[in-house]
Design an enzyme around this catalytic site. Sequence first.
Site, short mmCIF file in Angstrom:
data_model
loop_
_atom_site.label_atom_id
_atom_site.label_comp_id
_atom_site.label_asym_id
_atom_site.label_seq_id
_atom_site.Cartn_x
_atom_site.Cartn_y
_atom_site.Cartn_z
N SER A 207 22.08 11.34 39.80
CA SER A 207 21.14 11.80 38.80
C SER A 207 20.32 10.68 38.18
O SER A 207 19.43 10.94 37.37
CB SER A 207 21.89 12.56 37.70
OG SER A 207 22.81 11.71 37.02
N SER B 161 26.39 9.23 40.43
CA SER B 161 25.00 9.16 40.00
C SER B 161 24.42 7.76 39.81
O SER B 161 23.24 7.62 39.51
CB SER B 161 24.80 9.96 38.71
OG SER B 161 24.96 11.33 38.96
N LYS C 197 17.78 5.56 31.36
CA LYS C 197 17.82 6.94 31.85
C LYS C 197 17.74 7.93 30.69
O LYS C 197 18.31 7.69 29.61
CB LYS C 197 19.11 7.12 32.64
CG LYS C 197 19.35 8.48 33.24
CD LYS C 197 20.70 8.46 33.96
CE LYS C 197 21.05 9.79 34.59
NZ LYS C 197 22.36 9.74 35.28
#
Length: 410
Positions: free
Chosen positions: A89, A113, A11
């Site tokens: 996220s 997330s 990420k």
Amino acid sequence: GPFKGVPFVMKDLLGAPAGEPLHNGMRFLKRLNYISHEDPYLAVKFREAGFISIGRTNTPEWGLMGTTEPAAYGPTHNPWNLAHSPGGSSGGSSAAVAAHVVSVGHGGDGGGSLRIPASMCGIVGLKPSRGRVSFGPGMGECWHGMANEGVMTRSIRDMAGVLDCIHGVMPGDPYTAPTPARKYSAEVRTDPGKLRIGLMTQLPRKESLLHPECKKAVQTTGELLSSLGHDVELSHPDAYDETEWLVHWTHVVNAQSAATADEIEATAGEKIGEGDIEPYAWRFVEEGRKISAASYLASMNWLHAWARRMAAWWDDGFDLLVTPTLGEPPPALGDMGGPADDLLGKWERNLQVIPFTPAQNASGQPGISLPLHWTPDGLPVGVHFVAEYGREDLLLRIGSQLEQARPWTD
């Protein structure tokens, strides 16, 4: 390592190995082509496990949204229906895992997330216990212990195997979660025994009716658990229904966002300009800069006391809590992260979608989202399992049992 040569994605938020781009979903850092200057322990552990990172995955700016639609890189689409959100996220990683680009994707979880995108993309997402995975050497903790790092996978076996590689205390960590009795991979296909399980089939604070598909997901899972021999009853911690915990959690998120802006400006050597950050994210900074140190610490102290009230529910003899992961199925793109001028309204809309997951960030308890339900039009709906602090082993055991009883990987 045990995952030698396995493709993997990381990420674009925290965790970047030294020498690789790290933009945190920001146009500002993208414009500067910012490069990470230090290897986090987690990146080293991924590398030592044998993973080969093939790219960075999309994230909303600073991870402040439950969908992945940043101005810097545009929206990520849900592989099951391209018109819908993949969650956030860690939405770029969840989409990559769900689409079978990779089997494992890195993510973080400050309010859900890892579990939010896992639910929306029909995969497995585990938020470890506070202190289970180190943030060092650059950070002792993130969001005052409310944020955690981990992965999303399509199987419990893979989740357990990766957790074996990344957990554990590292030099200088301010605290760590209890050491597991044995390897997490040994929990896969281990009989969890007869468990007492509480089901939560309502929204916290009973503000409105829970979406029927999310309620059905928990009810059918409860029936499955009963058929497997567990004692299942409607019950959840009273603290979940208190109105203040989300207010104090938001207070901390605002303050931490202000600190993040200051840190990024200091590192870059220039101020964040008006065109460098989305108004939605900048609102968090402005709100955070209004918060005094005393007010911030008062919120953290309130949350610590509230976490003890949450944890007391397990003293009544419960082993697991089961809730919906989210308050509704995956929304359409633009619903949570569109260009609406009402910035506070956009945040409140995000909280409508994620009413359950931030509680475990505030309490420090582990939680896992399992892909156990689908809507009639083919969208995934995750079911959320919460255990006592430090009991990831129990989450993996029950996850493995359910994966065998109702297979989802194919």
